[in-house]
Design a protein around this motif. Sequence first.
Motif, PDB file in Angstrom:
ATOM      1  N   GLN A   3     -14.043  14.079 -36.710  1.00  0.00           N
ATOM      2  CA  GLN A   3     -14.166  15.507 -36.929  1.00  0.00           C
ATOM      3  C   GLN A   3     -15.558  15.799 -37.449  1.00  0.00           C
ATOM      4  O   GLN A   3     -16.047  15.143 -38.369  1.00  0.00           O
ATOM      5  CB  GLN A   3     -13.118  16.005 -37.923  1.00  0.00           C
ATOM      6  CG  GLN A   3     -11.700  15.926 -37.379  1.00  0.00           C
ATOM      7  CD  GLN A   3     -10.690  16.504 -38.344  1.00  0.00           C
ATOM      8  OE1 GLN A   3     -10.849  16.388 -39.537  1.00  0.00           O
ATOM      9  NE2 GLN A   3      -9.646  17.100 -37.810  1.00  0.00           N
ATOM     10  N   SER A   6     -18.496  22.168 -38.937  1.00  0.00           N
ATOM     11  CA  SER A   6     -18.781  23.276 -38.046  1.00  0.00           C
ATOM     12  C   SER A   6     -19.559  24.351 -38.771  1.00  0.00           C
ATOM     13  O   SER A   6     -19.351  24.590 -39.959  1.00  0.00           O
ATOM     14  CB  SER A   6     -17.469  23.866 -37.510  1.00  0.00           C
ATOM     15  OG  SER A   6     -17.720  25.066 -36.823  1.00  0.00           O
ATOM     16  N   LEU A  11     -13.857  28.315 -37.610  1.00  0.00           N
ATOM     17  CA  LEU A  11     -13.357  26.966 -37.419  1.00  0.00           C
ATOM     18  C   LEU A  11     -13.040  26.284 -38.739  1.00  0.00           C
ATOM     19  O   LEU A  11     -12.268  25.342 -38.796  1.00  0.00           O
ATOM     20  CB  LEU A  11     -14.374  26.133 -36.645  1.00  0.00           C
ATOM     21  CG  LEU A  11     -14.535  26.492 -35.169  1.00  0.00           C
ATOM     22  CD1 LEU A  11     -15.582  25.608 -34.531  1.00  0.00           C
ATOM     23  CD2 LEU A  11     -13.225  26.353 -34.431  1.00  0.00           C
ATOM     24  N   PRO A  22     -13.672  20.881 -34.831  1.00  0.00           N
ATOM     25  CA  PRO A  22     -13.724  20.462 -33.430  1.00  0.00           C
ATOM     26  C   PRO A  22     -13.114  19.073 -33.247  1.00  0.00           C
ATOM     27  O   PRO A  22     -13.351  18.167 -34.035  1.00  0.00           O
ATOM     28  CB  PRO A  22     -15.224  20.453 -33.131  1.00  0.00           C
ATOM     29  CG  PRO A  22     -15.823  21.386 -34.118  1.00  0.00           C
ATOM     30  CD  PRO A  22     -14.990  21.239 -35.355  1.00  0.00           C
ATOM     31  N   TYR A  23     -12.314  18.924 -32.198  1.00  0.00           N
ATOM     32  CA  TYR A  23     -11.705  17.639 -31.854  1.00  0.00           C
ATOM     33  C   TYR A  23     -12.559  16.948 -30.803  1.00  0.00           C
ATOM     34  O   TYR A  23     -13.199  17.602 -29.975  1.00  0.00           O
ATOM     35  CB  TYR A  23     -10.309  17.852 -31.270  1.00  0.00           C
ATOM     36  CG  TYR A  23      -9.286  18.481 -32.189  1.00  0.00           C
ATOM     37  CD1 TYR A  23      -8.560  17.709 -33.088  1.00  0.00           C
ATOM     38  CD2 TYR A  23      -9.013  19.845 -32.122  1.00  0.00           C
ATOM     39  CE1 TYR A  23      -7.597  18.277 -33.912  1.00  0.00           C
ATOM     40  CE2 TYR A  23      -8.046  20.428 -32.941  1.00  0.00           C
ATOM     41  CZ  TYR A  23      -7.355  19.642 -33.832  1.00  0.00           C
ATOM     42  OH  TYR A  23      -6.397  20.203 -34.642  1.00  0.00           O
ATOM     43  N   ASP A  34      -5.692  25.480 -32.801  1.00  0.00           N
ATOM     44  CA  ASP A  34      -6.685  26.092 -31.922  1.00  0.00           C
ATOM     45  C   ASP A  34      -7.994  26.306 -32.679  1.00  0.00           C
ATOM     46  O   ASP A  34      -8.116  25.917 -33.860  1.00  0.00           O
ATOM     47  CB  ASP A  34      -6.141  27.386 -31.313  1.00  0.00           C
ATOM     48  CG  ASP A  34      -5.886  28.484 -32.349  1.00  0.00           C
ATOM     49  OD1 ASP A  34      -6.466  28.451 -33.459  1.00  0.00           O
ATOM     50  OD2 ASP A  34      -5.102  29.407 -32.042  1.00  0.00           O
ATOM     51  N   THR A  35      -8.980  26.897 -32.039  1.00  0.00           N
ATOM     52  CA  THR A  35     -10.290  27.041 -32.666  1.00  0.00           C
ATOM     53  C   THR A  35     -10.305  28.064 -33.794  1.00  0.00           C
ATOM     54  O   THR A  35     -11.311  28.187 -34.500  1.00  0.00           O
ATOM     55  CB  THR A  35     -11.356  27.417 -31.617  1.00  0.00           C
ATOM     56  OG1 THR A  35     -10.954  28.603 -30.935  1.00  0.00           O
ATOM     57  CG2 THR A  35     -11.547  26.275 -30.618  1.00  0.00           C
ATOM     58  N   SER A  80     -10.220  25.988 -22.510  1.00  0.00           N
ATOM     59  CA  SER A  80     -10.982  24.825 -22.971  1.00  0.00           C
ATOM     60  C   SER A  80     -11.848  24.299 -21.839  1.00  0.00           C
ATOM     61  O   SER A  80     -11.535  24.509 -20.657  1.00  0.00           O
ATOM     62  CB  SER A  80     -10.014  23.721 -23.436  1.00  0.00           C
ATOM     63  OG  SER A  80     -10.706  22.533 -23.780  1.00  0.00           O
ATOM     64  N   TYR A  84      -9.739  19.187 -25.418  1.00  0.00           N
ATOM     65  CA  TYR A  84      -9.545  18.876 -26.836  1.00  0.00           C
ATOM     66  C   TYR A  84      -9.478  20.143 -27.689  1.00  0.00           C
ATOM     67  O   TYR A  84      -8.617  20.291 -28.542  1.00  0.00           O
ATOM     68  CB  TYR A  84     -10.688  18.005 -27.370  1.00  0.00           C
ATOM     69  CG  TYR A  84     -10.954  16.728 -26.616  1.00  0.00           C
ATOM     70  CD1 TYR A  84      -9.922  15.951 -26.109  1.00  0.00           C
ATOM     71  CD2 TYR A  84     -12.268  16.270 -26.430  1.00  0.00           C
ATOM     72  CE1 TYR A  84     -10.172  14.778 -25.424  1.00  0.00           C
ATOM     73  CE2 TYR A  84     -12.535  15.094 -25.753  1.00  0.00           C
ATOM     74  CZ  TYR A  84     -11.485  14.348 -25.247  1.00  0.00           C
ATOM     75  OH  TYR A  84     -11.739  13.180 -24.569  1.00  0.00           O
ATOM     76  N   ASN A  85     -10.425  21.031 -27.474  1.00  0.00           N
ATOM     77  CA  ASN A  85     -10.573  22.228 -28.293  1.00  0.00           C
ATOM     78  C   ASN A  85     -10.159  23.452 -27.484  1.00  0.00           C
ATOM     79  O   ASN A  85     -10.689  23.688 -26.395  1.00  0.00           O
ATOM     80  CB  ASN A  85     -12.026  22.363 -28.753  1.00  0.00           C
ATOM     81  CG  ASN A  85     -12.471  21.154 -29.560  1.00  0.00           C
ATOM     82  OD1 ASN A  85     -12.117  21.010 -30.717  1.00  0.00           O
ATOM     83  ND2 ASN A  85     -13.235  20.266 -28.926  1.00  0.00           N
ATOM     84  N   GLN A  87      -9.324  27.582 -27.249  1.00  0.00           N
ATOM     85  CA  GLN A  87      -9.526  28.933 -27.749  1.00  0.00           C
ATOM     86  C   GLN A  87      -8.348  29.804 -27.336  1.00  0.00           C
ATOM     87  O   GLN A  87      -7.987  29.876 -26.157  1.00  0.00           O
ATOM     88  CB  GLN A  87     -10.828  29.516 -27.199  1.00  0.00           C
ATOM     89  CG  GLN A  87     -11.082  30.949 -27.630  1.00  0.00           C
ATOM     90  CD  GLN A  87     -12.229  31.594 -26.878  1.00  0.00           C
ATOM     91  OE1 GLN A  87     -12.543  31.191 -25.758  1.00  0.00           O
ATOM     92  NE2 GLN A  87     -12.843  32.597 -27.467  1.00  0.00           N
TER      93      GLN A  87
END
Length: 373
Positions: A3, A6, A11, A22-23, A34-35, A80, A84-85, A87
Amino acid sequence: MTQHPSSSPALNERHGDFVAHPYDSILPGQVWLDTDGNRIQAHGGSIIEVDGVFYWYGENKERTTPGSGLWHWGVRAYASTDLYNWQDRGLIIPPVLEDITSPLHPAQKMDRPHIVFNERTGQFVCWIKVMGEDDQHTQASTVLTADSFLGPYETVRTGLRPLGMDAGDFDLVVDPGTKKAYYYFEKVHTDLVCAELTDDYTDVSGAHTLHFPHPGPPFTREAPAHFERDGRHYLVTSSTTGYFPNPSEIAVADDYHGPWTVLGNPHPGDQSRTSFRSQISSVFHHPSRRDLYIALADRWLPQLPQEMPNVFDVVAAMARGESEPRSGDGGAAVAAGLGENTAVADYVWLPIRFDGDVPIIEWVDEWRVEDFD
Protein backbone atom coordinates in the motif's frame (compact mmCIF):
# COMPACT_ATOMS: atom_id res chain seq x y z
CA MET A 1 -0.28 -6.31 -0.73
CA THR A 2 1.83 -3.17 -0.93
CA GLN A 3 0.00 0.00 0.00
CA HIS A 4 1.37 3.38 -1.01
CA PRO A 5 0.63 6.71 0.63
CA SER A 6 -1.79 8.82 -1.35
CA SER A 7 -1.90 12.55 -1.94
CA SER A 8 -5.68 12.34 -2.35
CA PRO A 9 -7.65 13.16 0.83
CA ALA A 10 -10.52 10.99 -0.45
CA LEU A 11 -8.28 7.95 -0.60
CA ASN A 12 -7.03 8.47 2.95
CA GLU A 13 -10.42 9.14 4.49
CA ARG A 14 -11.17 6.77 7.38
CA HIS A 15 -14.38 4.69 7.25
CA GLY A 16 -14.89 2.62 10.37
CA ASP A 17 -11.84 0.41 10.90
CA PHE A 18 -10.62 0.67 7.30
CA VAL A 19 -8.51 3.16 5.42
CA ALA A 20 -8.53 3.13 1.62
CA HIS A 21 -5.17 3.14 -0.15
CA PRO A 22 -4.26 2.25 -3.71
CA TYR A 23 -4.05 -1.52 -4.20
CA ASP A 24 -1.48 -3.26 -6.37
CA SER A 25 -2.76 -6.82 -5.96
CA ILE A 26 -5.90 -8.87 -5.35
CA LEU A 27 -6.47 -10.36 -1.89
CA PRO A 28 -9.24 -12.98 -2.06
CA GLY A 29 -11.69 -12.92 0.82
CA GLN A 30 -10.42 -9.65 2.29
CA VAL A 31 -12.50 -6.50 2.70
CA TRP A 32 -12.23 -4.58 -0.60
CA LEU A 33 -12.73 -0.82 -0.58
CA ASP A 34 -13.37 1.52 -3.48
CA THR A 35 -11.31 4.67 -4.07
CA ASP A 36 -13.59 6.58 -1.68
CA GLY A 37 -12.90 4.13 1.14
CA ASN A 38 -16.27 2.39 1.06
CA ARG A 39 -17.00 -1.32 0.73
CA ILE A 40 -17.48 -2.31 -2.90
CA GLN A 41 -21.11 -3.29 -3.54
CA ALA A 42 -21.23 -5.26 -6.79
CA HIS A 43 -22.48 -8.69 -5.77
CA GLY A 44 -23.47 -11.50 -8.10
CA GLY A 45 -21.22 -9.45 -10.32
CA SER A 46 -19.53 -9.44 -13.70
CA ILE A 47 -16.90 -7.37 -15.52
CA ILE A 48 -17.27 -5.79 -18.95
CA GLU A 49 -14.59 -3.82 -20.81
CA VAL A 50 -15.67 -0.66 -22.64
CA ASP A 51 -13.11 1.51 -24.48
CA GLY A 52 -10.21 0.23 -22.41
CA VAL A 53 -11.96 0.66 -19.06
CA PHE A 54 -13.06 -2.27 -16.92
CA TYR A 55 -16.51 -1.95 -15.34
CA TRP A 56 -17.42 -4.20 -12.43
CA TYR A 57 -21.15 -4.18 -11.74
CA GLY A 58 -23.61 -6.11 -9.61
CA GLU A 59 -26.18 -6.02 -6.83
CA ASN A 60 -25.86 -3.11 -4.42
CA LYS A 61 -26.36 -4.76 -1.02
CA GLU A 62 -25.30 -1.84 1.17
CA ARG A 63 -28.75 -1.67 2.82
CA THR A 64 -29.45 -5.42 2.91
CA THR A 65 -28.94 -5.83 6.65
CA PRO A 66 -30.87 -8.15 8.99
CA GLY A 67 -34.38 -6.82 9.58
CA SER A 68 -34.20 -4.19 6.83
CA GLY A 69 -36.58 -6.02 4.49
CA LEU A 70 -34.44 -4.74 1.60
CA TRP A 71 -33.10 -7.25 -0.92
CA HIS A 72 -31.10 -4.73 -2.94
CA TRP A 73 -30.61 -1.05 -3.58
CA GLY A 74 -30.18 -1.12 -7.35
CA VAL A 75 -27.29 -2.08 -9.61
CA ARG A 76 -23.99 -0.33 -8.84
CA ALA A 77 -20.98 -0.07 -11.15
CA TYR A 78 -17.28 0.63 -10.59
CA ALA A 79 -14.56 1.62 -13.07
CA SER A 80 -10.91 0.54 -13.13
CA THR A 81 -7.96 0.29 -15.47
CA ASP A 82 -5.98 -2.26 -13.41
CA LEU A 83 -8.65 -4.51 -11.76
CA TYR A 84 -7.26 -3.49 -8.35
CA ASN A 85 -8.56 0.02 -7.70
CA TRP A 86 -12.23 0.72 -8.37
CA GLN A 87 -13.95 4.07 -8.65
CA ASP A 88 -17.64 4.14 -7.73
CA ARG A 89 -19.66 5.25 -10.77
CA GLY A 90 -22.93 5.10 -8.89
CA LEU A 91 -26.23 3.32 -9.45
CA ILE A 92 -26.54 2.60 -13.14
CA ILE A 93 -29.95 1.03 -12.46
CA PRO A 94 -31.48 2.63 -9.34
CA PRO A 95 -34.23 1.00 -7.26
CA VAL A 96 -37.80 2.04 -7.96
CA LEU A 97 -39.35 2.97 -4.61
CA GLU A 98 -42.68 4.55 -5.52
CA ASP A 99 -44.17 1.39 -7.12
CA ILE A 100 -43.99 -1.80 -5.07
CA THR A 101 -45.06 -3.83 -8.13
CA SER A 102 -42.05 -2.67 -10.16
CA PRO A 103 -39.45 -5.41 -10.74
CA LEU A 104 -36.86 -2.88 -9.52
CA HIS A 105 -38.56 -2.33 -6.15
CA PRO A 106 -36.39 -3.84 -3.36
CA ALA A 107 -39.31 -6.02 -2.24
CA GLN A 108 -39.35 -7.79 -5.62
CA LYS A 109 -35.88 -9.29 -5.00
CA MET A 110 -33.95 -8.42 -8.13
CA ASP A 111 -30.49 -9.93 -8.45
CA ARG A 112 -27.66 -11.16 -10.71
CA PRO A 113 -27.66 -8.48 -13.44
CA HIS A 114 -25.82 -9.36 -16.65
CA ILE A 115 -24.99 -6.78 -19.32
CA VAL A 116 -23.80 -7.43 -22.88
CA PHE A 117 -23.19 -5.12 -25.82
CA ASN A 118 -25.10 -5.65 -29.06
CA GLU A 119 -22.99 -4.55 -32.02
CA ARG A 120 -25.99 -4.71 -34.35
CA THR A 121 -28.10 -2.25 -32.36
CA GLY A 122 -25.31 -0.32 -30.66
CA GLN A 123 -27.02 -0.85 -27.31
CA PHE A 124 -26.09 -2.35 -23.97
CA VAL A 125 -28.64 -4.98 -22.93
CA CYS A 126 -29.17 -5.88 -19.27
CA TRP A 127 -31.11 -8.91 -18.05
CA ILE A 128 -32.01 -9.26 -14.39
CA LYS A 129 -33.58 -12.07 -12.41
CA VAL A 130 -36.64 -11.07 -10.35
CA MET A 131 -37.82 -13.52 -7.71
CA GLY A 132 -40.87 -11.54 -6.62
CA GLU A 133 -42.30 -11.20 -3.16
CA ASP A 134 -43.17 -14.90 -2.98
CA ASP A 135 -39.54 -15.76 -3.72
CA GLN A 136 -38.76 -18.99 -5.59
CA HIS A 137 -42.03 -19.88 -7.32
CA THR A 138 -42.77 -17.21 -9.93
CA GLN A 139 -39.33 -16.09 -11.03
CA ALA A 140 -39.27 -13.98 -14.17
CA SER A 141 -36.82 -11.80 -16.05
CA THR A 142 -36.71 -8.08 -16.74
CA VAL A 143 -34.76 -6.71 -19.71
CA LEU A 144 -33.40 -3.17 -20.01
CA THR A 145 -31.40 -1.36 -22.70
CA ALA A 146 -29.15 1.72 -22.80
CA ASP A 147 -27.03 3.59 -25.33
CA SER A 148 -24.19 3.90 -22.80
CA PHE A 149 -22.96 1.35 -20.30
CA LEU A 150 -23.49 3.79 -17.44
CA GLY A 151 -27.08 4.37 -18.55
CA PRO A 152 -29.72 5.55 -18.29
CA TYR A 153 -31.38 2.16 -18.80
CA GLU A 154 -34.90 1.82 -20.14
CA THR A 155 -37.05 -1.18 -19.25
CA VAL A 156 -38.21 -2.97 -22.43
CA ARG A 157 -39.59 -6.23 -20.99
CA THR A 158 -40.97 -7.26 -17.62
CA GLY A 159 -42.46 -10.50 -16.33
CA LEU A 160 -40.64 -12.47 -19.01
CA ARG A 161 -40.90 -16.21 -18.44
CA PRO A 162 -38.53 -17.44 -21.16
CA LEU A 163 -39.92 -20.41 -23.06
CA GLY A 164 -42.77 -20.43 -20.54
CA MET A 165 -40.35 -21.34 -17.75
CA ASP A 166 -39.56 -19.80 -14.38
CA ALA A 167 -36.01 -18.50 -14.77
CA GLY A 168 -33.49 -18.46 -11.92
CA ASP A 169 -29.77 -17.72 -11.88
CA PHE A 170 -28.31 -17.16 -15.33
CA ASP A 171 -25.44 -16.01 -17.52
CA LEU A 172 -25.43 -14.17 -20.86
CA VAL A 173 -22.87 -15.03 -23.53
CA VAL A 174 -22.15 -13.44 -26.91
CA ASP A 175 -20.22 -15.47 -29.47
CA PRO A 176 -17.24 -13.27 -30.48
CA GLY A 177 -17.45 -14.39 -34.12
CA THR A 178 -21.12 -14.74 -35.02
CA LYS A 179 -22.39 -12.26 -32.39
CA LYS A 180 -25.20 -14.71 -31.58
CA ALA A 181 -26.19 -14.49 -27.92
CA TYR A 182 -26.97 -17.31 -25.53
CA TYR A 183 -28.83 -17.30 -22.23
CA TYR A 184 -27.93 -20.01 -19.70
CA PHE A 185 -30.51 -20.15 -16.93
CA GLU A 186 -31.76 -22.40 -14.19
CA LYS A 187 -35.25 -23.67 -14.88
CA VAL A 188 -36.48 -23.47 -11.28
CA HIS A 189 -35.68 -26.03 -9.79
CA THR A 190 -35.00 -28.72 -12.40
CA ASP A 191 -32.71 -28.28 -15.43
CA LEU A 192 -30.17 -25.83 -16.75
CA VAL A 193 -31.32 -24.33 -20.06
CA CYS A 194 -29.25 -22.97 -22.95
CA ALA A 195 -31.56 -20.64 -24.88
CA GLU A 196 -30.65 -18.61 -27.95
CA LEU A 197 -31.59 -14.93 -27.92
CA THR A 198 -33.21 -12.85 -30.64
CA ASP A 199 -30.99 -10.59 -32.74
CA ASP A 200 -31.64 -7.61 -30.42
CA TYR A 201 -30.79 -9.74 -27.33
CA THR A 202 -34.03 -8.75 -25.55
CA ASP A 203 -35.93 -12.05 -25.83
CA VAL A 204 -35.44 -15.75 -26.45
CA SER A 205 -35.79 -16.98 -30.02
CA GLY A 206 -37.24 -20.37 -29.11
CA ALA A 207 -34.20 -22.53 -29.89
CA HIS A 208 -32.98 -24.15 -26.69
CA THR A 209 -31.59 -27.29 -25.05
CA LEU A 210 -31.92 -28.75 -21.54
CA HIS A 211 -28.99 -29.97 -19.42
CA PHE A 212 -28.07 -31.35 -15.98
CA PRO A 213 -31.53 -32.60 -14.88
CA HIS A 214 -31.92 -33.04 -11.11
CA PRO A 215 -34.88 -33.81 -8.82
CA GLY A 216 -34.61 -30.49 -6.97
CA PRO A 217 -32.55 -28.58 -4.39
CA PRO A 218 -29.86 -28.96 -3.26
CA PHE A 219 -28.92 -31.00 -6.31
CA THR A 220 -30.20 -28.61 -9.00
CA ARG A 221 -27.45 -26.59 -10.66
CA GLU A 222 -27.63 -22.81 -10.41
CA ALA A 223 -25.36 -19.74 -10.80
CA PRO A 224 -24.04 -20.81 -14.24
CA ALA A 225 -20.84 -19.07 -15.34
CA HIS A 226 -19.71 -19.71 -18.93
CA PHE A 227 -16.31 -19.17 -20.46
CA GLU A 228 -14.54 -20.39 -23.58
CA ARG A 229 -10.89 -21.38 -24.01
CA ASP A 230 -9.25 -22.77 -27.13
CA GLY A 231 -12.60 -23.56 -28.70
CA ARG A 232 -13.92 -25.47 -25.69
CA HIS A 233 -16.87 -24.28 -23.63
CA TYR A 234 -16.91 -24.49 -19.85
CA LEU A 235 -19.77 -24.06 -17.38
CA VAL A 236 -19.18 -23.59 -13.66
CA THR A 237 -22.29 -24.12 -11.56
CA SER A 238 -23.31 -24.17 -7.92
CA SER A 239 -25.66 -26.37 -5.95
CA THR A 240 -28.90 -24.79 -4.72
CA THR A 241 -28.25 -24.05 -1.04
CA GLY A 242 -29.14 -20.36 -0.84
CA TYR A 243 -26.34 -18.14 0.43
CA PHE A 244 -24.58 -21.04 2.12
CA PRO A 245 -21.43 -22.17 0.27
CA ASN A 246 -21.22 -25.55 -1.42
CA PRO A 247 -18.88 -27.41 -3.81
CA SER A 248 -18.86 -26.04 -7.35
CA GLU A 249 -19.07 -28.26 -10.40
CA ILE A 250 -17.52 -27.67 -13.81
CA ALA A 251 -18.46 -29.21 -17.15
CA VAL A 252 -16.98 -28.97 -20.66
CA ALA A 253 -18.44 -29.17 -24.18
CA ASP A 254 -17.50 -28.44 -27.78
CA ASP A 255 -20.61 -26.37 -28.42
CA TYR A 256 -22.80 -23.89 -26.54
CA HIS A 257 -25.56 -26.50 -26.52
CA GLY A 258 -23.37 -29.35 -25.34
CA PRO A 259 -23.42 -32.25 -24.81
CA TRP A 260 -21.68 -31.49 -21.52
CA THR A 261 -19.17 -33.70 -19.74
CA VAL A 262 -18.95 -33.10 -15.99
CA LEU A 263 -15.34 -32.74 -14.86
CA GLY A 264 -16.08 -32.44 -11.14
CA ASN A 265 -15.18 -29.90 -8.50
CA PRO A 266 -12.78 -27.22 -9.82
CA HIS A 267 -11.56 -26.61 -6.24
CA PRO A 268 -9.86 -29.98 -5.59
CA GLY A 269 -7.64 -28.54 -2.86
CA ASP A 270 -10.55 -27.23 -0.80
CA GLN A 271 -11.06 -29.84 1.89
CA SER A 272 -14.18 -28.07 3.18
CA ARG A 273 -15.95 -28.56 -0.18
CA THR A 274 -17.36 -25.01 0.03
CA SER A 275 -15.61 -23.44 -3.00
CA PHE A 276 -13.43 -21.61 -0.50
CA ARG A 277 -16.60 -20.44 1.28
CA SER A 278 -17.89 -18.65 -1.80
CA GLN A 279 -20.12 -18.88 -4.87
CA ILE A 280 -18.84 -18.09 -8.35
CA SER A 281 -20.96 -15.55 -10.23
CA SER A 282 -18.98 -15.19 -13.48
CA VAL A 283 -15.64 -15.87 -15.15
CA PHE A 284 -13.73 -12.98 -16.74
CA HIS A 285 -11.12 -13.52 -19.46
CA HIS A 286 -8.59 -10.71 -19.31
CA PRO A 287 -8.39 -9.16 -22.80
CA SER A 288 -4.62 -8.62 -22.79
CA ARG A 289 -3.53 -11.72 -20.82
CA ARG A 290 -3.92 -14.74 -23.09
CA ASP A 291 -4.49 -17.31 -20.37
CA LEU A 292 -5.78 -15.29 -17.44
CA TYR A 293 -9.31 -16.39 -16.57
CA ILE A 294 -10.60 -15.02 -13.27
CA ALA A 295 -13.35 -16.73 -11.27
CA LEU A 296 -15.36 -13.92 -9.64
CA ALA A 297 -17.10 -15.17 -6.52
CA ASP A 298 -19.04 -13.80 -3.57
CA ARG A 299 -18.41 -14.83 0.00
CA TRP A 300 -22.01 -14.09 0.88
CA LEU A 301 -21.75 -14.93 4.58
CA PRO A 302 -18.21 -14.20 5.79
CA GLN A 303 -19.51 -14.41 9.37
CA LEU A 304 -20.11 -18.17 9.11
CA PRO A 305 -17.63 -20.19 11.19
CA GLN A 306 -14.90 -21.84 9.16
CA GLU A 307 -15.46 -25.14 10.97
CA MET A 308 -19.14 -25.36 10.03
CA PRO A 309 -20.20 -28.63 8.33
CA ASN A 310 -20.42 -28.62 4.57
CA VAL A 311 -23.86 -27.21 3.88
CA PHE A 312 -24.46 -29.38 0.81
CA ASP A 313 -24.00 -32.45 2.96
CA VAL A 314 -26.24 -30.94 5.64
CA VAL A 315 -29.10 -30.12 3.26
CA ALA A 316 -28.74 -33.38 1.34
CA ALA A 317 -28.98 -35.36 4.57
CA MET A 318 -32.04 -33.38 5.66
CA ALA A 319 -33.66 -33.91 2.25
CA ARG A 320 -33.24 -37.65 2.77
CA GLY A 321 -34.96 -37.36 6.15
CA GLU A 322 -31.76 -37.95 8.10
CA SER A 323 -30.78 -35.97 11.16
CA GLU A 324 -28.78 -32.79 10.61
CA PRO A 325 -25.03 -33.36 11.16
CA ARG A 326 -23.41 -30.95 13.55
CA SER A 327 -19.87 -29.85 14.26
CA GLY A 328 -19.41 -27.38 17.09
CA ASP A 329 -21.68 -24.42 16.45
CA GLY A 330 -21.75 -25.04 12.70
CA GLY A 331 -25.12 -26.75 12.58
CA ALA A 332 -26.76 -23.93 14.50
CA ALA A 333 -25.16 -21.46 12.12
CA VAL A 334 -26.70 -23.26 9.17
CA ALA A 335 -30.13 -23.21 10.78
CA ALA A 336 -29.97 -19.58 11.90
CA GLY A 337 -28.15 -18.14 8.92
CA LEU A 338 -26.63 -15.57 11.27
CA GLY A 339 -29.06 -13.03 9.89
CA GLU A 340 -27.71 -13.32 6.32
CA ASN A 341 -26.08 -9.89 6.49
CA THR A 342 -25.04 -9.63 2.86
CA ALA A 343 -24.19 -5.94 3.27
CA VAL A 344 -20.79 -7.13 4.52
CA ALA A 345 -20.32 -9.90 1.95
CA ASP A 346 -16.78 -10.15 0.59
CA TYR A 347 -15.30 -11.23 -2.75
CA VAL A 348 -13.14 -14.20 -3.64
CA TRP A 349 -11.41 -13.58 -6.98
CA LEU A 350 -9.05 -16.36 -7.99
CA PRO A 351 -7.19 -17.14 -11.22
CA ILE A 352 -8.01 -20.38 -13.02
CA ARG A 353 -5.09 -22.56 -14.06
CA PHE A 354 -5.40 -25.40 -16.54
CA ASP A 355 -4.10 -28.94 -16.26
CA GLY A 356 -4.43 -29.73 -19.95
CA ASP A 357 -8.11 -28.95 -20.61
CA VAL A 358 -9.13 -29.25 -16.95
CA PRO A 359 -9.70 -25.95 -15.10
CA ILE A 360 -8.42 -25.83 -11.52
CA ILE A 361 -8.99 -23.09 -8.95
CA GLU A 362 -6.44 -22.98 -6.14
CA TRP A 363 -6.32 -20.76 -3.09
CA VAL A 364 -3.77 -17.95 -2.95
CA ASP A 365 -3.69 -15.19 -0.34
CA GLU A 366 -2.54 -12.61 -2.88
CA TRP A 367 -2.01 -12.47 -6.64
CA ARG A 368 -1.32 -10.01 -9.45
CA VAL A 369 -2.48 -9.68 -13.02
CA GLU A 370 1.11 -8.97 -14.02
CA ASP A 371 2.13 -12.51 -13.06
CA PHE A 372 0.23 -13.90 -16.08
CA ASP A 373 1.16 -13.95 -19.77
